[in-house]
Design a protein around this motif. Structure first.
Motif, PDB file in Angstrom:
ATOM      1  N   PRO A  12      -6.325   5.339  -3.006  1.00 19.60           N
ATOM      2  CA  PRO A  12      -6.703   6.091  -1.806  1.00 19.60           C
ATOM      3  C   PRO A  12      -6.088   7.485  -1.740  1.00 19.60           C
ATOM      4  O   PRO A  12      -6.703   8.427  -1.245  1.00 19.60           O
ATOM      5  N   GLU A  13      -4.861   7.637  -2.269  1.00 20.86           N
ATOM      6  CA  GLU A  13      -4.173   8.933  -2.205  1.00 20.86           C
ATOM      7  C   GLU A  13      -4.449   9.812  -3.414  1.00 20.86           C
ATOM      8  O   GLU A  13      -3.741  10.793  -3.653  1.00 20.86           O
ATOM      9  N   LYS A  64     -13.228  10.819  -4.629  1.00 21.95           N
ATOM     10  CA  LYS A  64     -11.944  11.270  -4.087  1.00 21.95           C
ATOM     11  C   LYS A  64     -10.807  10.287  -4.353  1.00 21.95           C
ATOM     12  O   LYS A  64      -9.640  10.676  -4.385  1.00 21.95           O
ATOM     13  N   ASN A  65     -11.165   9.025  -4.512  1.00 22.28           N
ATOM     14  CA  ASN A  65     -10.123   8.013  -4.736  1.00 22.28           C
ATOM     15  C   ASN A  65      -9.964   7.655  -6.210  1.00 22.28           C
ATOM     16  O   ASN A  65      -9.349   6.647  -6.550  1.00 22.28           O
ATOM     17  N   SER A  71      -4.426  13.655  -3.320  1.00 29.81           N
ATOM     18  CA  SER A  71      -3.150  14.347  -3.108  1.00 29.81           C
ATOM     19  C   SER A  71      -2.281  14.367  -4.357  1.00 29.81           C
ATOM     20  O   SER A  71      -1.210  14.975  -4.357  1.00 29.81           O
ATOM     21  N   VAL A  72      -2.718  13.704  -5.426  1.00 36.84           N
ATOM     22  CA  VAL A  72      -1.955  13.657  -6.670  1.00 36.84           C
ATOM     23  C   VAL A  72      -2.382  14.808  -7.565  1.00 36.84           C
ATOM     24  O   VAL A  72      -3.555  14.921  -7.930  1.00 36.84           O
ATOM     25  N   THR A 122       0.812  -1.216   0.000  1.00 33.72           N
ATOM     26  CA  THR A 122       0.000   0.000   0.000  1.00 33.72           C
ATOM     27  C   THR A 122       0.841   1.259   0.000  1.00 33.72           C
ATOM     28  O   THR A 122       0.317   2.359   0.092  1.00 33.72           O
ATOM     29  N   ASP A 123       2.163   1.119  -0.047  1.00 35.77           N
ATOM     30  CA  ASP A 123       3.014   2.302  -0.075  1.00 35.77           C
ATOM     31  C   ASP A 123       2.757   3.083  -1.349  1.00 35.77           C
ATOM     32  O   ASP A 123       2.370   2.525  -2.366  1.00 35.77           O
ATOM     33  N   ASN A 124       3.000   4.413  -1.301  1.00 34.94           N
ATOM     34  CA  ASN A 124       2.756   5.239  -2.479  1.00 34.94           C
ATOM     35  C   ASN A 124       3.992   5.344  -3.356  1.00 34.94           C
ATOM     36  O   ASN A 124       4.022   6.136  -4.276  1.00 34.94           O
TER      37      ASN A 124
END
Length: 327
Positions: free
Chosen positions: A273-274, A246-247, A277-278, A160-162
């Motif tokens: 999920p992030e 949002k995802n 923020s992208v 799950t790391d970005n």
């Protein structure tokens, strides 16, 4: 001998075009405007401009005797056969004509070449275009709807790391053993193209490299079920629309047939999920699992992203089609 200023301006314009074209080739920026298969054609155009420039040089200086031989008007400015030799007074009509020709030269020399981005994608239709691509593919081929879902559907990575830890793991030889000569061909027969698609579909994972990106993209949209559950890896820029969750975001590229004028956006709706923020236009390299979703009533392939990282803009940001010979 008389110096003809307007003819000199025309010679300068003719010389500017090959200089601009050769400059774009030398810097590699020509690929931001045209399909690489037209490299030779653009070089030929530059050479033609050079020939025209050399011909134009002979018209800059002219003897009075030669001028009298061609023109019989009192002031020697207008020919009796009603066309301009470049000696008529400079007026607004001529100024406008010159500006139409000179404007692309000015912008070509002064403005940096820019790769098409999300703002252009939005103007061209964005998700509406991607949805239509799926609809067109569905109408043009018989989808194998009775094919069983791939057993890899549930084999999603727990990462799950970005960012990838180092680099995306290279596929094992058995994962992607496609004839490199066949994949690299820009032109092929229908039989060879179908063979390439069959080879790509048989691979347990989808690695969308430059040479096979367009082929994979077409085949995935033709039959999503055939690829559902497979691991996919690709690179593209982030694109968003107001009605996205949002995802959600699209990882997109531009598809160039001839030049940027016919550019069309291609891409996959993704779940991340992030995503919020992208930033739009961020280039991302990702790995995920192909699945099916519904957008505006249309079934689309989408990617559940498991690993991703920000990357720089690739040297070849655009995707190009294979040329299929009709025998």
């Amino acid at each position: 001998m008389n110096f003809r200023f307007q003819q000199a301006i025309r010679a300068l314009i003719l010389l500017s075009f090959p200089i601009l074209i050769f400059k774009l080739h030398f810097t590699g920026e020509i690929l931001k405007f045209i399909n690489p298969k037209y490299d030779g054609l653009s070089i030929a155009a530059a050479i033609l401009f050079l020939v025209l420039f050399l011909i134009q040089l002979t018209r800059i200086w002219i003897t009075k005797e030669h001028q009298h031989h061609h023109c019989h008007h009192e002031d020697h400015e207008r020919c009796d056969h009603n066309h301009d030799h470049g000696d008529t007074p400079f007026n607004l009509k001529k100024l406008f004509s010159y500006m139409v020709i000179v404007f692309p030269l000015i912008t070509g020399f002064l403005l940096p070449a820019k790769v098409l981005d999300a703002s252009i994608a939005n103007k061209k239709g964005g998700m509406a275009i991607i949805t239509n691509q799926k609809q067109a593919s569905k109408g043009g081929t018989n989808s194998q709807s009775n094919q069983t879902d791939n057993k890899n559907d549930d084999k999603q990575s727990d990462v799950t790391d970005n960012e990838f830890s180092e680099k995306v793991e290279a596929p094992t030889p058995t994962e992607h053993t496609i004839d490199p000569k066949l994949a690299a061909q820009e032109e092929m027969s229908e039989e060879e193209y179908e063979q390439l698609k069959k080879m790509l579909a048989q691979k347990p994972s989808v690695i969308m490299e430059q040479s096979v990106f367009a082929t994979y993209y077409e085949d995935i949209h033709m039959d999503i079920q055939k690829y559902k559950g497979k691991t996919i890896q690709l690179t593209g820029f982030a694109y968003k629309e107001d009605d996205f969750e949002k995802n959600q975001l699209v990882i997109a590229r531009f598809f160039i047939t001839h030049c940027v004028a016919d550019a069309s956006i291609v891409g996959f709706l993704t779940e991340l999920p992030e995503a919020a923020s992208v930033d739009t236009d961020t280039w991302i390299e990702l790995r995920g699992v192909l699945d099916i979703t519904t957008y505006n009533g249309m079934e689309l392939p989408f990617i559940k992203i498991t690993e991703w990282k920000k990357v720089g803009e690739p040297e070849e940001p655009y995707i190009y089609p294979k040329n299929i010979r009709i025998l």
